[in-house]
Design a protein around this motif. Structure first.
Motif, PDB file in Angstrom:
ATOM      1  N   ARG A  45       0.789  -1.118   0.009  1.00  0.00           N
ATOM      2  CA  ARG A  45      -0.197   0.090  -0.062  1.00  0.00           C
ATOM      3  C   ARG A  45       0.818   1.268   0.009  1.00  0.00           C
ATOM      4  O   ARG A  45       0.260   2.211  -0.018  1.00  0.00           O
ATOM      5  CB  ARG A  45      -0.920  -0.032   1.135  1.00  0.00           C
ATOM      6  N   GLN A  46       2.096   1.017  -0.157  1.00  0.00           N
ATOM      7  CA  GLN A  46       2.958   2.288  -0.128  1.00  0.00           C
ATOM      8  C   GLN A  46       4.380   2.139  -0.832  1.00  0.00           C
ATOM      9  O   GLN A  46       4.838   0.941  -0.812  1.00  0.00           O
ATOM     10  CB  GLN A  46       3.364   2.781   1.397  1.00  0.00           C
ATOM     11  N   THR A 104       7.562   7.593   3.344  1.00  0.00           N
ATOM     12  CA  THR A 104       6.496   6.684   2.568  1.00  0.00           C
ATOM     13  C   THR A 104       5.531   7.685   1.842  1.00  0.00           C
ATOM     14  O   THR A 104       5.207   8.802   2.135  1.00  0.00           O
ATOM     15  CB  THR A 104       5.745   5.783   3.485  1.00  0.00           C
ATOM     16  N   SER A 106       1.612   6.902   0.204  1.00  0.00           N
ATOM     17  CA  SER A 106       0.485   6.134   0.180  1.00  0.00           C
ATOM     18  C   SER A 106       0.018   5.855  -1.362  1.00  0.00           C
ATOM     19  O   SER A 106       0.597   6.802  -2.270  1.00  0.00           O
ATOM     20  CB  SER A 106      -0.852   6.555   0.774  1.00  0.00           C
ATOM     21  N   ARG A 107      -0.664   4.749  -1.661  1.00  0.00           N
ATOM     22  CA  ARG A 107      -1.056   4.599  -3.049  1.00  0.00           C
ATOM     23  C   ARG A 107      -1.892   5.751  -3.670  1.00  0.00           C
ATOM     24  O   ARG A 107      -1.309   6.162  -4.724  1.00  0.00           O
ATOM     25  CB  ARG A 107      -1.522   3.387  -3.206  1.00  0.00           C
ATOM     26  N   TRP A 110       0.743   8.596  -4.283  1.00  0.00           N
ATOM     27  CA  TRP A 110       1.636   8.338  -5.348  1.00  0.00           C
ATOM     28  C   TRP A 110       0.876   8.543  -6.693  1.00  0.00           C
ATOM     29  O   TRP A 110       1.455   9.184  -7.659  1.00  0.00           O
ATOM     30  CB  TRP A 110       1.936   6.902  -5.350  1.00  0.00           C
TER      31      TRP A 110
END
Length: 189
Positions: A45-46, A104, A106-107, A110
């Motif tokens: 998810r990341q 990081t 997150s999806r 991104w």
């Protein structure tokens, strides 16, 4: 954040507004040694960028043995790309070998960057291509070289990693037993 910006600017140009947008999407994550960045059986998810520390990608073979595929150190992206892109469960674990600091995304964030920043997809593609070439370069010699040569090659290519990871992980990566690795290390000193 500066290390990440310097890293991505090696692959393309961004203006200050784009850099600010990227910075606003990043979250700093502290991973303790042995903690997982992503796990087999779960969807990644990341996307992460390693600021400090070493992670390893590993899996369990059909005999239940833990196999280290490769290590990732500072100033590199970390993501299970197939799982992240296709939203399918991962077949590997990404585990902190040392205490780590990871930026990081997150999806969702991104994807937002991909949809908002012109040229971001080209930068990401170049980064992925470089990572895939490194992955092939890491694995190819392991098939054809003897154990001592594999270990010496590892030391040459990754001098900063060898003393930061447990012998068991390094032996697994090299495809040898821990006792064989200890013998090799003793013989080359």
């Amino acid at each position: 954040m500066k290390a990440f910006i310097d890293y991505i600017l090696k692959f393309g140009n961004l203006n200050h507004h784009q850099i600010d947008l990227i910075s606003s999407k990043a979250t700093e994550l502290s991973l303790s040694k042995d903690a997982y960045f992503s796990e087999a059986g779960k969807i990644a998810r990341q996307v992460g960028f390693i600021v400090a520390g070493v992670l390893r990608v590993c899996y369990y073979n059909n005999k239940g043995e833990e196999i280290t595929k490769y290590f990732i150190e500072e100033n590199n992206l970390v993501v299970d790309l197939e799982s992240f892109d296709n939203q399918i469960p991962s077949s590997s674990y990404v585990q902190a070998v040392t205490d780590c600091t990871v930026l990081t995304f997150s999806r969702h964030d991104w994807q937002d960057l991909l949809n908002t920043i012109v040229g971001w997809d080209a930068i990401v593609h170049k980064i992925i291509s470089k990572a895939l070439l490194q992955k092939v370069d890491r694995r190819s010699p392991l098939v054809s070289e003897d154990a001592t040569t594999r270990y010496l090659s590892f030391l040459e290519k990754f001098p900063t990693i060898a003393n930061r990871v447990p012998l068991s992980y390094l032996a697994s990566y090299l495809g040898i037993t821990q006792s064989s690795l200890s013998r090799i290390r003793k013989n080359i000193r």
